[in-house]
Design an enzyme around this catalytic site. Structure first.
Site, PDB file in Angstrom:
ATOM      1  N   ASP A 101       5.958   4.258   0.238  1.00  0.00           N
ATOM      2  CA  ASP A 101       7.334   4.396   0.724  1.00  0.00           C
ATOM      3  C   ASP A 101       7.780   3.135   1.459  1.00  0.00           C
ATOM      4  OD1 ASP A 101       5.798   4.733   2.987  1.00  0.00           O
ATOM      5  OD2 ASP A 101       6.878   6.491   3.727  1.00  0.00           O
ATOM      6  N   SER A 102       6.861   2.153   1.588  1.00  0.00           N
ATOM      7  CA  SER A 102       7.252   0.827   2.083  1.00  0.00           C
ATOM      8  C   SER A 102       8.358   0.249   1.204  1.00  0.00           C
ATOM      9  CB  SER A 102       6.042  -0.114   2.093  1.00  0.00           C
ATOM     10  OG  SER A 102       5.426  -0.135   0.818  1.00  0.00           O
TER      11      SER A 102
ATOM     12  N   ASP B  63       3.480   8.045  -2.620  1.00  0.00           N
ATOM     13  CA  ASP B  63       3.647   8.436  -1.216  1.00  0.00           C
ATOM     14  C   ASP B  63       4.625   9.589  -1.087  1.00  0.00           C
ATOM     15  OD1 ASP B  63       2.407   7.404   1.016  1.00  0.00           O
ATOM     16  OD2 ASP B  63       3.581   5.556   1.038  1.00  0.00           O
TER      17      ASP B  63
ATOM     18  N   LYS C 210      -0.040  10.613  -1.488  1.00  0.00           N
ATOM     19  CA  LYS C 210      -0.539  10.180  -0.182  1.00  0.00           C
ATOM     20  C   LYS C 210       0.384  10.739   0.893  1.00  0.00           C
ATOM     21  CE  LYS C 210      -0.179   5.742   1.512  1.00  0.00           C
ATOM     22  NZ  LYS C 210       0.664   5.938   2.717  1.00  0.00           N
TER      23      LYS C 210
ATOM     24  N   GLU D  51       0.857  10.846   5.444  1.00  0.00           N
ATOM     25  CA  GLU D  51       0.411  10.270   6.725  1.00  0.00           C
ATOM     26  C   GLU D  51       0.008  11.368   7.697  1.00  0.00           C
ATOM     27  OE1 GLU D  51       3.349   7.561   8.316  1.00  0.00           O
ATOM     28  OE2 GLU D  51       3.404   6.395   6.458  1.00  0.00           O
TER      29      GLU D  51
ATOM     30  N   GLU E  52      -4.750   1.972   8.422  1.00  0.00           N
ATOM     31  CA  GLU E  52      -3.785   0.869   8.577  1.00  0.00           C
ATOM     32  C   GLU E  52      -3.801   0.314   9.995  1.00  0.00           C
ATOM     33  OE1 GLU E  52       0.194   1.381   7.031  1.00  0.00           O
ATOM     34  OE2 GLU E  52       0.790  -0.592   7.811  1.00  0.00           O
TER      35      GLU E  52
END
Ligand code: KIV
Length: 277
Positions: A51-52, A90, A120, A122, A189
């Protein structure tokens, strides 16, 4: 002698990535498009549609505004471009935190509509229940702990985590919780190097580091960061190319080739007028 038929290319699966723990390093990059996916595919094990992309490609200040539909659209493009790497998409902010059932509904959409092999999300301890719920229902989950960009509004900055030993227990607990809940791998990260190395030794699933430690079981970078193409590049990133500068030079050359004949014709017309033609 008849030629052997080409061996069909098979995609790497999430269980294959999990089985690489402590073995040959897992090479991973982000990808948002079919064309970069096709270029990277022969050299990597895992392509993350991160999602960056909200910050790198779409000009957002953080990843928080990224909608699920955008992830699905980019996910489809990457799956079309890559033939071999495991494609992981993501889950964006707001699409999975509410409950395991909401997470399942949205993650199932991602799997069905993109053709990717895993998602993925978080979070550590507080997402363990959701990770277990998804993995037990056929959705491979890669977890992401340490500096978690979707939490920017509560953590306040993108700065590295675990600089003080007093913070380590919390991150180690996160890593153990996601591994025990069934995640097939975990991204670490911007975690202090010694801490990331300790976590890698403590858990049974592969750790994939980004600005963490060379001791991780694999490494991931944002493709545009390592190509010198991102608007903001974290300090730990090694730039393997200067594509941004290359694009600028090419665009400048094109612009001057297009405008020079025009300027010449303009000068000639002024000169002709001056001579009274
Ligand atoms: O969104 C992303 O690109 C990521 C990587 C930095 C791991 O989560």
């Amino acid at each position: 002698m008849s030629a052997q038929p080409p061996v069909p290319q098979r995609r790497i699966t999430a269980p294959e990535i999990a089985s690489r723990k402590g073995r040959d390093p897992i090479v991973s990059l982000t990808s948002y498009h079919a064309h970069t996916a096709a270029i990277a595919d022969p050299f990597v094990d895992l392509l993350l549609v991160g999602d960056s992309l909200g910050m790198v490609m779409h000009g957002y200040e953080s990843t928080v505004p990224v909608p699920l539909e955008l992830m699905i659209m980019h996910g489809r493009a990457v799956v079309r471009g890559a033939k071999r790497a495991l494609v992981v998409v993501d889950m964006p902010f707001g699409s999975y935190e509410e409950s395991p059932a909401v997470a399942f509904r949205n993650a199932a959409r991602v799997l069905k509509e993109t053709g990717c092999g895993a998602i993925k999300l978080e979070g550590g301890v507080h997402m363990a229940e959701t990770i277990r719920y998804l993995s037990e229902r056929g959705i491979p989950v890669m977890s992401h702990i340490g500096m978690t960009p979707q939490a920017i509004n509560t953590i306040g900055s993108f700065s590295p985590r675990g600089r003080f030993r007093s913070e380590w227990a919390e991150f180690e607990e996160d890593a153990r919780a996601v591994a025990e809940a069934g995640a097939f791998a975990v991204v670490l990260e911007a975690l202090a190097e010694l801490l990331a190395a300790r976590i890698t030794k403590q858990i049974a699933i592969p750790t994939i580091g980004i600005g963490a430690s060379a001791e991780c079981d694999g490494q991931i970078l944002v493709l545009e960061d390592m190509l010198g193409l991102s608007p903001r590049v974290p300090k730990f990133v090694k730039e393997y190319a200067q594509i941004g500068a290359g694009i600028e030079a090419a665009v400048k050359a094109f612009a001057s080739e297009v405008s020079e004949p025009l300027l010449r014709r303009f000068d000639e017309a002024i000169e002709a007028a001056r001579r009274g033609h």
